[in-house]
Design an enzyme around this catalytic site. Sequence first.
Site, PDB file in Angstrom:
ATOM      1  N   LYS A 157       0.849  -1.197   0.000  1.00  0.00           N
ATOM      2  CA  LYS A 157       0.000   0.000   0.000  1.00  0.00           C
ATOM      3  C   LYS A 157       0.882   1.244   0.000  1.00  0.00           C
ATOM      4  O   LYS A 157       0.946   1.986   0.988  1.00  0.00           O
ATOM      5  CB  LYS A 157      -0.936  -0.029   1.220  1.00  0.00           C
ATOM      6  N   GLY A 158       1.587   1.440  -1.104  1.00  0.00           N
ATOM      7  CA  GLY A 158       2.489   2.586  -1.248  1.00  0.00           C
ATOM      8  C   GLY A 158       1.715   3.788  -1.761  1.00  0.00           C
ATOM      9  O   GLY A 158       0.921   3.664  -2.698  1.00  0.00           O
TER      10      GLY A 158
END
Length: 304
Positions: A157-158
């Site tokens: 979840k960048g």
Amino acid sequence: MNPTEHIWMDGELVPWESATVHVLAHGLHYGTGAFEGIRAYETPKGTAVFRLTDHMDRLRRSAKALGIPFGYEVEELVDAVKLVLRSNGLKSGYVRPITFYGTGSMGLNPAGAGVHMVIAAWEWGAYLGEEGIQNGIRVAVSSWRRIGHNAFMPDAKGTGGYMNSVLAKSAAIKAGYDEALLLNEDGLIAEGSGENLFMVRKGVVHTPPTSAGALDGITRDSVYSLLSEDGYEIKETQVTRTDLYYADEVFFTGTAAEVTPVREVDDRDVGDGKPGPVTRRAQELYMGTVKGELDLHPEWLEYV
Ligand code: PMP
């Protein structure tokens, strides 16, 4: 969005309006951060955060994959989330932890920039609308492909990767749909812009594997277990766009979206255009579990 009183920033609670960052923060320029989306629900035994430890562990994993130093134990962050909810008097709500590089470096190499950790919480209703939860939403395959494993990390979840989701979501809304469906570079279904996908065909429930470009969704994992334990045949399958046209039911899962039925894909009715029985059962099982009304997985509820 209704502001709350406090935001937790690098170890302390600060007033909502003071929780600011410098305009030269590395994370702002290059998307060098990782985040989470978590929900807390009111249950008969008090406020419970759904799978809080699993979410914070995913934040730790995302940071590791992205090479962002992670200076906390998961347990410390779990306590911080509970503190944020309590200090804001929230009985239920959405929690947004985010870690990112701040100032100190302006080159692409973030070495030298400080790393921040922030946790905010506020009240948030149905992400795809109450009407969507009841009657289903209309989705269309996006012209944007899901970021691939060679270019970024769809399963971390960048923050930077979310430009991909933002482009797909905005184009879908502009074209009159409720949500976008992203294919990967091989033309297989990856996921929605912020949700995992499930499809029901001939009584079997399918969801694309993370290798297809889907996030390892915690709602996906929960719904997978709940349906499987309820007796449904369920498996990870590579799903094509045509599979969805032939599907009896399609639904999305996500912390924000919860379990949202999909009633149309590319202007074609899914089944008879109404949420089907498996989707309804998934909604019942999931909402009953998060709200502590069903005692199927008490270990998933972490009380504030
Ligand atoms: N895919 C994407 C791209 C997402 O942003 C999200 C929301 N975190 C999901 C799937 C669903 O994941 P979860 O169930 O863990 O919220």
